[in-house]
Each structure stands twice: as structure tokens, then as C-alpha cells.
Design a protein around this motif. Structure first.
Motif, PDB file in Angstrom:
ATOM      1  N   LEU A 120       0.827  -1.206   0.000  1.00 44.28           N
ATOM      2  CA  LEU A 120       0.000   0.000   0.000  1.00 44.28           C
ATOM      3  C   LEU A 120       0.862   1.257   0.000  1.00 44.28           C
ATOM      4  CD1 LEU A 120      -2.895  -1.010   2.417  1.00 44.28           C
ATOM      5  CD2 LEU A 120      -3.029  -0.679  -0.056  1.00 44.28           C
ATOM      6  N   ILE A 121       1.960   1.225   0.727  1.00 49.98           N
ATOM      7  CA  ILE A 121       2.875   2.373   0.734  1.00 49.98           C
ATOM      8  C   ILE A 121       3.449   2.582  -0.662  1.00 49.98           C
ATOM      9  CG2 ILE A 121       5.117   3.175   1.584  1.00 49.98           C
ATOM     10  CD1 ILE A 121       4.362   1.905   4.305  1.00 49.98           C
ATOM     11  N   LEU A 122       3.858   1.502  -1.311  1.00 47.45           N
ATOM     12  CA  LEU A 122       4.404   1.614  -2.666  1.00 47.45           C
ATOM     13  C   LEU A 122       3.361   2.066  -3.680  1.00 47.45           C
ATOM     14  CD1 LEU A 122       6.657  -1.570  -2.751  1.00 47.45           C
ATOM     15  CD2 LEU A 122       7.412   0.812  -2.723  1.00 47.45           C
ATOM     16  N   ALA A 123       2.088   1.781  -3.429  1.00 49.18           N
ATOM     17  CA  ALA A 123       1.015   2.144  -4.362  1.00 49.18           C
ATOM     18  C   ALA A 123       0.542   3.587  -4.191  1.00 49.18           C
ATOM     19  CB  ALA A 123      -0.163   1.186  -4.198  1.00 49.18           C
ATOM     20  N   MET A 124       0.982   4.240  -3.129  1.00 50.21           N
ATOM     21  CA  MET A 124       0.581   5.643  -2.921  1.00 50.21           C
ATOM     22  C   MET A 124       1.128   6.509  -4.053  1.00 50.21           C
ATOM     23  SD  MET A 124      -1.231   6.436  -0.185  1.00 50.21           S
ATOM     24  CE  MET A 124      -0.808   8.094   0.265  1.00 50.21           C
ATOM     25  N   PRO A 125       0.348   7.487  -4.522  1.00 52.47           N
ATOM     26  CA  PRO A 125       0.875   8.401  -5.542  1.00 52.47           C
ATOM     27  C   PRO A 125       2.078   9.164  -4.990  1.00 52.47           C
ATOM     28  CG  PRO A 125      -1.494   8.708  -5.231  1.00 52.47           C
ATOM     29  CD  PRO A 125      -1.025   7.778  -4.167  1.00 52.47           C
ATOM     30  N   ILE A 126       3.044   9.435  -5.856  1.00 48.75           N
ATOM     31  CA  ILE A 126       4.251  10.133  -5.424  1.00 48.75           C
ATOM     32  C   ILE A 126       3.926  11.562  -5.026  1.00 48.75           C
ATOM     33  CG2 ILE A 126       6.512  10.975  -6.181  1.00 48.75           C
ATOM     34  CD1 ILE A 126       6.681   8.465  -7.921  1.00 48.75           C
ATOM     35  N   VAL A 127       3.183  12.264  -5.872  1.00 52.28           N
ATOM     36  CA  VAL A 127       2.767  13.634  -5.580  1.00 52.28           C
ATOM     37  C   VAL A 127       1.252  13.641  -5.581  1.00 52.28           C
ATOM     38  CG1 VAL A 127       2.825  16.032  -6.330  1.00 52.28           C
ATOM     39  CG2 VAL A 127       4.830  14.589  -6.665  1.00 52.28           C
ATOM     40  N   VAL A 128       0.685  13.990  -4.437  1.00 57.69           N
ATOM     41  CA  VAL A 128      -0.767  13.990  -4.294  1.00 57.69           C
ATOM     42  C   VAL A 128      -1.255  15.430  -4.299  1.00 57.69           C
ATOM     43  CG1 VAL A 128      -2.690  13.233  -2.865  1.00 57.69           C
ATOM     44  CG2 VAL A 128      -0.567  11.942  -2.859  1.00 57.69           C
ATOM     45  N   LYS A 129      -2.124  15.751  -5.262  1.00 58.65           N
ATOM     46  CA  LYS A 129      -2.685  17.100  -5.298  1.00 58.65           C
ATOM     47  C   LYS A 129      -4.045  17.072  -5.963  1.00 58.65           C
ATOM     48  CE  LYS A 129       0.199  18.162  -9.265  1.00 58.65           C
ATOM     49  NZ  LYS A 129       1.252  18.994  -9.784  1.00 58.65           N
ATOM     50  N   HIS A 130      -4.865  18.055  -5.585  1.00 59.64           N
ATOM     51  CA  HIS A 130      -6.190  18.196  -6.177  1.00 59.64           C
ATOM     52  C   HIS A 130      -6.057  18.488  -7.672  1.00 59.64           C
ATOM     53  CE1 HIS A 130      -7.255  19.488  -1.959  1.00 59.64           C
ATOM     54  NE2 HIS A 130      -8.262  18.686  -2.208  1.00 59.64           N
TER      55      HIS A 130
END
Length: 167
Positions: A120-130
Motif C-alpha cells: 500500500l505504501i508503494l502504491a501511494m501516488p508520489i505527488v498527491v494534489k487536487h
């Protein structure tokens, strides 16, 4: 939750359920609020080559902080993975690229919660923004630091050469 992947693959077991969010401390540290329990499906099998394999998928909806405005943002995190335990017969060197090798503990077991958390950590988007239309900060009005509007007077870098030429 500890599982023996070799025995589970021999029995072709499938686990379908939820992993307690409280068991995912590192993943929770990336979020602005505690997420629900991730849904997980694990299939243990023996593939065509006779390798013991654990295939799985995990998914959860999580709230993270927007990198642009800092406000909460909901993202769907989904991971698919395939592991093969390292054994005497099944070494990491002779394992196909389709499988990630995993080292069982001294009892031949792996920590399934740890594997799910890592994925799940690896699947998180690198840059998260609206999306730009949903974000409170207009990307066209963003600037960092002060911009000096006065023209800078620079010395000519070749002025030293002019002095040498005159001599």
C-alpha cells in the motif's frame, strides 16, 4: 498475521477479508486521518514451474494532504503483487521476474500484514494534489520568494581580457 506460504500454496488457500488499519502504523503515518480497514485478497498457489506463490491485491480509500494547498484529499490506493518465498529449492537467483522474493522467518512464515502495508505504501501516488479546478491555490498565481524587478548591472566578464589586450 503470520502465514506459512509453502503450506498454504500446497493447499491452494485463498484469504479474502480485511486487514485491521491499526496494524498498518507506517501507512497510517502518511495519512491525515485514519483510514478504513483495507480489503485484501490473497491466493496461495503452485505455478506451472512448481514454484510456491502468493498473489494478492489490496485496496483502501485514504485521506492525504494536498501537496499544493495542504487541504485533505481522498485517494483510492490499490496494489497488486506476487511473491514467492525463498526456500532451499526456490532461491531468489532462480526466481522469475514476475515474482518478488520474500524471506520467511525461522518458522517458515511471513507477516501478511507487513506485506500488505509495504504494498500500500508503494502504491501511494508520489505527488498527491487536487485537480487544478478543485484546488484552493491557483497554480498560475504561485511564486516562491521575492522577485527583484530592478535591472541588475553586471560587469562585463570579458573586461579582464580587454585590460590584457591593452598591455
Amino acid at each position: 498475521m503470520m502465514v506459512d506460504p509453502v503450506k498454504s500454496a500446497g493447499k491452494q488457500l485463498t484469504y479474502d477479508g480485511l486487514v485491521p488499519a491499526s496494524a498498518l502504523q507506517r501507512f497510517q503515518g502518511m495519512l491525515v486521518e485514519t483510514c478504513a480497514d483495507p480489503e485484501v485478497v490473497l491466493n496461495f498457489l503452485v505455478d506451472e514451474q512448481g514454484l510456491y506463490v502468493m498473489q494478492g491485491q489490496a485496496s483502501v480509500t485514504a485521506k492525504v494532504s494536498c501537496e499544493r494547498c495542504g487541504e485533505p484529499l481522498t485517494v483510492d490506493v490499490a496494489a497488486q503483487f506476487a511473491y514467492a518465498p525463498v526456500t532451499r529449492k526456490q532461491t531468489a537467483d532462480n526466481m522469475p521476474d514476475a515474482y518478488e522474493p520474500i524471506e520467511p522467518n525461522e518458522f517458515g512464515e511471513i507477516n501478511v500484514h507487513g506485506v500488505v502495508e509495504d504494498e500500500l505504501i508503494l502504491a501511494m501516488p508520489i505527488v498527491v494534489k487536487h485537480d487544478e479546478s478543485d484546488c484552493k491555490i491557483d497554480p498560475n498565481n504561485m511564486s516562491w520568494g521575492e522577485i527583484d524587478e530592478t535591472p541588475a548591472e553586471h560587469d562585463n566578464p570579458f573586461a579582464v581580457l580587454q585590460d590584457l589586450k591593452r598591455k
